[in-house]
Design an enzyme around this catalytic site. Sequence first.
Site, PDB file in Angstrom:
ATOM      1  N   TYR A 137      26.827  37.825   4.606  1.00 40.61           N
ATOM      2  CA  TYR A 137      27.987  38.574   4.112  1.00 40.61           C
ATOM      3  C   TYR A 137      27.526  39.728   3.234  1.00 40.61           C
ATOM      4  CZ  TYR A 137      32.488  39.585   1.897  1.00 40.61           C
ATOM      5  OH  TYR A 137      33.629  40.204   1.456  1.00 40.61           O
ATOM      6  N   ASP A 232      20.671  41.518  -0.651  1.00 40.65           N
ATOM      7  CA  ASP A 232      22.020  41.502  -1.200  1.00 40.65           C
ATOM      8  C   ASP A 232      22.052  40.404  -2.255  1.00 40.65           C
ATOM      9  OD1 ASP A 232      24.663  40.967  -1.797  1.00 40.65           O
ATOM     10  OD2 ASP A 232      25.370  41.456   0.214  1.00 40.65           O
ATOM     11  N   LYS A 260      29.372  40.959  -9.194  1.00 40.14           N
ATOM     12  CA  LYS A 260      29.831  39.716  -9.827  1.00 40.14           C
ATOM     13  C   LYS A 260      29.370  39.593 -11.283  1.00 40.14           C
ATOM     14  CE  LYS A 260      30.456  37.523  -5.339  1.00 40.14           C
ATOM     15  NZ  LYS A 260      31.824  37.292  -4.971  1.00 40.14           N
TER      16      LYS A 260
END
Length: 424
Positions: A137, A232, A260
Site C-alpha cells: 500500500y 514506504d 502518521k
Amino acid sequence: MDDTTATDVYATARRVLPGGTFGNFPAEVVIREGRGGRVWDEEGREYVDYLLGSGPMLVGHAHPEVTAAAQAQIAKGTTFFANNRLGIELAEAIVEAVPCAEQVRFVSSGSEADLYAMRAARAFTRRDKILKFEGGYHGMSDYSLMSLAPPRSGNFPLPLPDSAGIPKSVRDEVIIAPFNDADAVADLVREHRDELAGVIVEPFQRIIPPLPGFLAALRKITAANGVPLIFDEVVTGFRLAYGGAQEYYGVVPDLCTLGKVIGGGFPLAAIAGKAEIMAHFDKSQVGDANFLVQIGTLSGNPVAAAAGLATLAVLRRPGAYEQLHATGRELMAALGGLLKAAGIAAQISGEPPLFDVVFSAEPVRDYRGTLAGDAGLLRRFNALLRERGILKGESKYYISLAHTPEDVRFTIEAWQSAIKALTA
Ligand SMILES: Cc1ncc(COP(=O)(O)O)c(C=O)c1O
C-alpha cells in the site's frame, strides 16, 4: 452527548456523506473522544483503541505534552505557507533519526509523499516505470492503486487496478512483484533496468515482516542496476524503531516516505532521502528540465510540526521502544496461545508494535498468503471484539505507548470471550 443526539449524527452522516462515512471506517462507529489508549463513541461506549487513528497516535490520544505543544503554536498562528522554525526543526529531527534521510520535503499526507517519491525517482533516473509489490500500500495515487488488493491473484508482473477511474495507460508504467521473493525481483529488475525508475516497498508489508535477507537482497539488486530503492515508512517510521524499519531491519534505501507518527495526529508527511535525489526539488541545483515542482498549502504546517516534535521527544525517552515492543510481544503471545488452545488454525503475523491474526494454517509471507486466510472468520472475530470494547482496524492491531497493563488484561479477557463465542 445523549442517545438521541447520537442518532441524529448517524442520520446526518447517511445524508451528507457517501456511504455515511469518510471512507475509512464503518459508518456505525462515530468516535467522540480519545485519551491515552482508549476512545469513546458518540453513545458513550468505551474501547481499548488499537486503531490509533490508523497509526499516528503512537504515544496515545491527547498526550499532554503533544496537546500543549500544539496549543502553544495554535495561539501563535496556524499556517504561514512560508518556512517556519518548527517545521525546520522537525526536518532536522528526521535527518538525525532516519538513516537514509539527508534532506526532507514536507507534504500533508502519506499518499502525496509516495506520489512525489516515485516522481523524484523518475526525475532522477529519467525513466518511467515503478516496481511495486502485490499487496503493498502506497496511498491513493493512480500509480499506487495497482495490485494493492486484487480479489484474485493476477499474473506477475501485470498490475490489476484497484479502483475505478484510473487511466488504462497507467498500467503500462507499473510492474508487480511478489513480496519476499528476491529472485523474482532480481529477474524483473534486470529485465526492465533500462525503463525502471524505482522500486517502492513497504519494508514490513501491511503485517508481513520481510524474510531474513529479503530487504538486503532488494538493496543489492537495485544498487547493482542503478535503480533507486524507496521504503514506504509511512507506517513503520518511528514505530518499529526510532529510525524506522531501515534501522530495525538494518537496510538503508535511497528514499523513504514518512507520515502518521511525524505529524503527532495532524496532517503531515514527508519524503526524505539522499541529497542527490532530493536535489530534484531544487531548481537551482538541477535546472529547469530536471526540476520536480512541488508545492502544498499546508506543507510543514507549524501546528503539525509542533505536535510531531513533541511526539518524537516522548519517543526518544529511554525505554520507550522497549515498552512498546514488550506490550506488543505480550499481546501477540497471548492471542496466539488462546487461538491454539481453542484449536483454531491461526498465524499471528507482524512485529510487536503492529500485528494481527490471519486465520490460516500456513505461515504468511506475501499477499497471497493473506488471501488464503479465512476473511469471514476474521470479520466475525473483529465484530465480537468490538462488542466487547476493543476497537481495531480490519486487519491490524496498532500498539501504543499509552496502552497499560490494565488495557492488556482487558484485551486478553475480550479475546477469551470472543474466541469462546466463535467456537460455540
Ligand atoms: C504504507 C502506507 N503508505 C501510505 C499511506 C497513505 O497515507 P495517508 O493515509 O496519510 O495518505 C498509508 C496509509 O495508511 C500506508 O499505510
